[in-house]
Motif scaffolding. Structure first.
Motif, PDB file in Angstrom:
ATOM      1  N   UNK A 174      -0.983 -10.665  -0.212  1.00 50.38           N
ATOM      2  CA  UNK A 174       0.078 -10.866   0.880  1.00 50.38           C
ATOM      3  C   UNK A 174       0.190  -9.527   1.499  1.00 50.38           C
ATOM      4  N   UNK A 175       0.537  -8.360   0.839  1.00 48.88           N
ATOM      5  CA  UNK A 175       0.627  -7.186   1.323  1.00 48.88           C
ATOM      6  C   UNK A 175      -0.613  -6.601   2.347  1.00 48.88           C
ATOM      7  N   UNK A 176      -1.683  -6.752   1.541  1.00 52.43           N
ATOM      8  CA  UNK A 176      -3.002  -6.463   2.463  1.00 52.43           C
ATOM      9  C   UNK A 176      -3.221  -7.482   3.621  1.00 52.43           C
ATOM     10  N   UNK A 177      -2.984  -8.613   3.591  1.00 46.67           N
ATOM     11  CA  UNK A 177      -2.882  -9.425   4.616  1.00 46.67           C
ATOM     12  C   UNK A 177      -2.193  -9.140   5.849  1.00 46.67           C
ATOM     13  N   UNK A 178      -0.935  -8.760   5.568  1.00 44.87           N
ATOM     14  CA  UNK A 178       0.105  -8.315   6.586  1.00 44.87           C
ATOM     15  C   UNK A 178      -0.573  -7.019   7.127  1.00 44.87           C
ATOM     16  N   UNK A 201       3.749  -0.542  -8.686  1.00 45.25           N
ATOM     17  CA  UNK A 201       3.134  -1.477  -9.505  1.00 45.25           C
ATOM     18  C   UNK A 201       1.741  -1.889  -8.874  1.00 45.25           C
ATOM     19  N   UNK A 202       1.664  -1.973  -7.732  1.00 42.36           N
ATOM     20  CA  UNK A 202       0.543  -2.565  -6.909  1.00 42.36           C
ATOM     21  C   UNK A 202      -0.238  -1.747  -6.222  1.00 42.36           C
ATOM     22  N   UNK A 203       0.098  -0.352  -6.262  1.00 40.55           N
ATOM     23  CA  UNK A 203      -0.417   0.534  -5.179  1.00 40.55           C
ATOM     24  C   UNK A 203      -1.823   0.761  -5.630  1.00 40.55           C
ATOM     25  N   UNK A 208      -4.752  -3.212  -2.025  1.00 38.88           N
ATOM     26  CA  UNK A 208      -4.141  -2.116  -1.182  1.00 38.88           C
ATOM     27  C   UNK A 208      -5.070  -1.003  -1.104  1.00 38.88           C
ATOM     28  N   UNK A 209      -6.167  -0.611  -1.997  1.00 37.45           N
ATOM     29  CA  UNK A 209      -7.007   0.154  -1.625  1.00 37.45           C
ATOM     30  C   UNK A 209      -7.682   0.021  -0.639  1.00 37.45           C
ATOM     31  N   UNK A 210      -8.184  -1.411  -0.368  1.00 37.09           N
ATOM     32  CA  UNK A 210      -8.871  -1.699   0.853  1.00 37.09           C
ATOM     33  C   UNK A 210      -7.930  -1.480   2.051  1.00 37.09           C
ATOM     34  N   UNK A 211      -6.497  -1.977   2.040  1.00 41.95           N
ATOM     35  CA  UNK A 211      -5.764  -1.769   3.183  1.00 41.95           C
ATOM     36  C   UNK A 211      -5.701  -0.294   3.507  1.00 41.95           C
ATOM     37  N   UNK A 212      -5.667   0.435   2.605  1.00 43.22           N
ATOM     38  CA  UNK A 212      -5.550   1.998   2.930  1.00 43.22           C
ATOM     39  C   UNK A 212      -7.032   2.372   3.756  1.00 43.22           C
TER      40      UNK A 212
END
Length: 310
Positions: A174-178, A201-203, A208-212
């Motif tokens: 969900x974070x990555x989608x946003x 915890x999910x960093x 999230x690595x993809x989001x970065x």
């Protein structure tokens, strides 16, 4: 990371149906042929290697957690010197991942548990598997949001991602989608703020690595040079590495990712050490930003690996 050399001992045991010790005689069957069906992660180790004793068990745990999405082969370099020489293994621990008979990823030296998990997840996904957590009731909503994004319905997708976070505040998808949706909407600053606010915890999750990586590419796009001018410069002087690198960034900014990867691969082929291996670093950023099973990623990683291991 330790240079090769030392005394021999008995091989370590795998302790799982997905993990086995592999010799020179069985390498073709247990690695190359087996990787036609499922990715095989090869751990090159030796009994005298201290870091290997730490890395090996962590890698085994991650492979076991993948529940068959990947397999692991353990190669004692003291007893498989010909294989080590063919693959140019000069120091250990060294880990390669094979899929469909070709090396697709790898690393050298000791790394953290989170990095190992991310590596195994990435390899599993390239093989079409799914390592890690089982599905839950929110998966359908996330899949629907992704379909909306692909259809250009960014506002609706954003609402669904936010609703999922309302149910599961530590959901990395969900974070990555946003983040991806906000980037598509042109609000990179807000996307970065959302990512920075994700729970610790999910960093280090692959999502999230993809989001970065996506944010890094978006920032580069803001400063990308004129595409036509850079293309002309490269054609006029193919040895102009900076022009080729800038041309690749401009191609990426224009959404021509496959062409950008081709230019970076060509730059790496011409001079892999140029600008502190900038071509390889940029390739990894592009790969990380895409889905692991994207054909651009699979083909690009294979081509890069063939040049590294050639």
């Amino acid at each position: 990371m330790i240079e090769l050399g030392g005394s021999q001992s008995q091989p370590q045991g795998g302790g799982s149906e997905h993990i086995k010790d592999v010799s020179e005689m069985t390498f073709m069957q247990d690695v190359v042929e087996a990787s036609q069906q499922v990715p095989v992660i090869v751990d090159f180790w030796a009994p005298w290697c201290g870091p290997c004793k730490t890395l090996g068990p962590m890698l085994e745990d991650a492979v076991k957690a993948a529940n068959g999405a990947v397999k692991m082969a353990k190669v004692n370099v003291d007893e498989a010197q010909q294989i080590a020489a063919q693959l140019r293994i000069q120091s250990i621990p060294t880990v390669y991942a094979f899929y469909q008979g070709q090396p697709i990823d790898g690393f050298q030296g000791a790394v953290s548990q989170s990095e190992i998990k991310a590596f195994v997840d990435r390899v599993a996904q390239q093989g079409g598997g799914a390592a890690g957590d089982s599905s839950n009731g929110l998966d359908d909503a996330l899949a629907a949001a992704e379909e909306m994004r692909e259809a250009g319905q960014t506002d609706d997708a954003l609402q669904i991602y936010q609703a999922v976070l309302g149910e599961d505040e530590k959901n990395p998808r969900a974070y990555a989608g946003i983040v991806a949706t906000l980037i598509e909407m042109g609000d990179v600053d807000k996307a970065e703020a959302v990512l920075n606010g994700a729970p610790a915890e999910i960093a280090t999750t692959p999502e999230l690595e993809a989001a970065h990586a996506q944010i890094a590419l978006a920032r580069q796009a803001e400063n990308a040079g004129p595409l036509a001018d850079l293309q002309t410069k490269v054609e006029a002087d193919p040895s102009d590495h900076q022009a080729r690198y800038d041309y690749a960034l401009a191609l990426q900014a224009a959404g021509r990712t496959e062409e950008a990867v081709d230019q970076l691969l060509e730059l790496f082929r011409r001079d892999r050490t140029w600008n502190d291996e900038a071509a390889k670093t940029q390739l990894f950023t592009v790969f990380d930003a895409l889905k692991p099973n994207d054909p651009i990623v699979l083909n690009g990683r294979r081509k890069l690996s063939s040049m590294i291991f050639a």
